[in-house]
Enzyme design. Structure first.
Site, PDB file in Angstrom:
ATOM      1  CB  SER A   1      -0.932   0.008   1.217  1.00 59.85           C
ATOM      2  OG  SER A   1      -0.179  -0.068   2.398  1.00 59.85           O
TER       3      SER A   1
ATOM      4  CB  THR B   1      -1.911   6.274   4.355  1.00 60.07           C
ATOM      5  OG1 THR B   1      -3.001   6.297   3.463  1.00 60.07           O
ATOM      6  CG2 THR B   1      -1.048   7.484   4.211  1.00 60.07           C
TER       7      THR B   1
ATOM      8  CB  THR C   1      -0.652   6.225   0.376  1.00 62.32           C
ATOM      9  OG1 THR C   1      -1.449   5.045   0.231  1.00 62.32           O
ATOM     10  CG2 THR C   1      -1.291   7.319  -0.459  1.00 62.32           C
TER      11      THR C   1
ATOM     12  NE  ARG D   1      -8.468   7.886  -4.618  1.00 63.03           N
ATOM     13  CZ  ARG D   1      -7.899   7.644  -3.457  1.00 63.03           C
ATOM     14  NH1 ARG D   1      -6.630   7.344  -3.386  1.00 63.03           N
ATOM     15  NH2 ARG D   1      -8.598   7.696  -2.342  1.00 63.03           N
TER      16      ARG D   1
ATOM     17  N   GLY E   1      -5.684  10.713  -3.719  1.00 61.22           N
ATOM     18  CA  GLY E   1      -6.394  10.675  -2.438  1.00 61.22           C
ATOM     19  C   GLY E   1      -6.016  11.838  -1.542  1.00 61.22           C
TER      20      GLY E   1
ATOM     21  CB  THR F   1      -4.701   5.904   7.604  1.00 57.22           C
ATOM     22  OG1 THR F   1      -4.656   4.704   6.830  1.00 57.22           O
ATOM     23  CG2 THR F   1      -5.377   5.602   8.925  1.00 57.22           C
ATOM     24  N   GLY F   2      -7.020   5.788   5.421  1.00 60.15           N
ATOM     25  CA  GLY F   2      -8.357   5.323   5.065  1.00 60.15           C
ATOM     26  C   GLY F   2      -8.845   5.957   3.781  1.00 60.15           C
TER      27      GLY F   2
HETATM   28  N1  GLY Z   1      -5.656   7.431   2.343  1.00 61.07           N
HETATM   29  C1  GLY Z   1      -5.097   6.954   1.170  1.00 61.07           C
HETATM   30  C2  GLY Z   1      -5.892   7.218  -0.037  1.00 61.07           C
HETATM   31  O1  GLY Z   1      -7.099   7.392   0.034  1.00 61.07           O
HETATM   32  O2  GLY Z   1      -5.326   7.259  -1.094  1.00 61.07           O
END
Ligand code: GLY
Length: 330
Positions: A88, A190, A208, A218, A220, A241-242
């Site tokens: 990740s 992350t 991340t 995309r 984040g 994170t998330g």
């Molecule tokens: N928190 C990592 C992402 O949404 O890319």
């Protein structure tokens, strides 16, 4: 793994302190931020998920020698970025739906300097590129091909980030090609890392490969200053994170820091931000988000939407995983 549910009792800020500009004020009583009577826990480093243990160890090598928090946070997350077993972050990160590994990262120091890269390909340590953006350009963020071009100009080497195992996982995903971005695969995503150094300066880093099998392009929350990471040396630092989209919608990490400015403990500030996310989303299916925070006194906290989020904490007296509190079970 050690659980320590009462660690938040450390909070020395009190429940109703109000902070204005450079001082905390509790009703009429003013408490300066550099209150020398307060027992500050420093140096200290915290970071998201189990991969934070190794990252903290690298950061600690710098902090223990009275090094700067900005050097510590960069060194810490570089360990995770360079671990091909971690799916990740950095090399070995799961690719987007087109099979491209695209990386997002940002870094921020105690003087509000910050740098970020987004959708960066073929460079193993995006956090170090983000630091170069911060230090060598008048900009805050570079993206895509421009970020890569900048990295190459700065001497970073081109590296294939798609490992055999992430390629195999992507090929298996392609059999169905069901567009359902996955977060917290293997119970992590992350790495966000926050440090307070011996001089009392805060810094943070966040990096991340983002959601697995996302749409190409995309981005984040992780490279967005104020969303994935925020540092204010007068108050504290926070990272997230998330599901990044949910974090961006509430300017998550900036909100956590502002809540600490208004007197909340790190834990309560993270909780309030999580509850804001819960309130703003009708559908919370798979909507895992977690925050961690560190204030100027070395007090720490974390909170997540769902159970299962934890973070690594290292100080001169502790080196452990802490289970974050949470709003609900899965
Ligand atoms: N928190 C990592 C992402 O949404 O890319």
């Amino acid at each position: 793994m050690k659980t320590r549910r009462n660690f938040l009792k450390l909070s020395a800020l009190g429940g109703v302190a109000i902070i204005s500009n450079s001082c905390f004020s509790k009703e009429n009583e003013s408490v300066k931020i550099n209150d020398t009577s307060k027992n500050v826990i420093k140096p200290i480093v915290i970071s998201t998920w189990i991969h934070g243990m190794e990252a903290n160890a690298a950061a600690w090598e710098i902090l223990a020698k009275k090094g700067n928090s900005i050097d510590a946070v960069e060194a810490g997350v570089r360990v995770t970025e360079s671990d091909p077993e971690n799916s990740s972050v950095g090399i070995g990160g799961l690719p987007d739906r087109d099979g491209k590994v695209t990386l997002d990262a940002c870094i921020m120091d105690h003087e509000n300097n910050c740098g970020a890269v987004a959708c960066l390909q073929d460079i193993e340590n995006p956090i170090s590129v983000a630091r170069k953006v911060m230090e060598d350009t008048p900009h805050v963020m570079l993206v895509g091909d421009g970020a890569k071009q900048f990295a190459l100009e700065k001497g970073f080497k081109e590296t294939n980030l798609l490992t055999n195992s992430s390629k195999t996982a992507w090929e298996k995903w392609k059999e169905e090609s069901k567009y359902q971005p996955v977060i917290n695969s293997e119970n992590h995503d992350t790495i966000g890392l926050l440090a307070l150094d011996e001089k009392g300066n805060l810094a943070g880093a966040c990096t991340t490969s983002g959601m697995a099998y996302k749409l190409h392009g995309r981005v984040g929350d992780s490279p967005i200053i104020g969303a994935g990471l925020f540092v204010d040396n007068e108050v504290g630092a926070a990272c997230a994170t998330g599901v990044g989209e949910a974090v961006i919608r509430i300017a998550g990490s900036a909100i956590v820091v502002e809540l600490m400015r208004n007197g909340l403990s790190p834990n309560d500030a993270c909780k309030e931000a999580v509850q804001r996310i819960i309130k703003k989303h009708k559908d919370l299916t798979n909507m895992q988000v977690g925050f961690i925070a560190l204030n100027k006194y070395g007090e720490t906290g974390g909170y997540s939407v769902y159970a299962g989020f934890n973070y690594a904490l290292k100080s001169s007296s502790q080196n452990e995983m802490v289970d974050a509190k949470f709003d609900r079970n899965w």
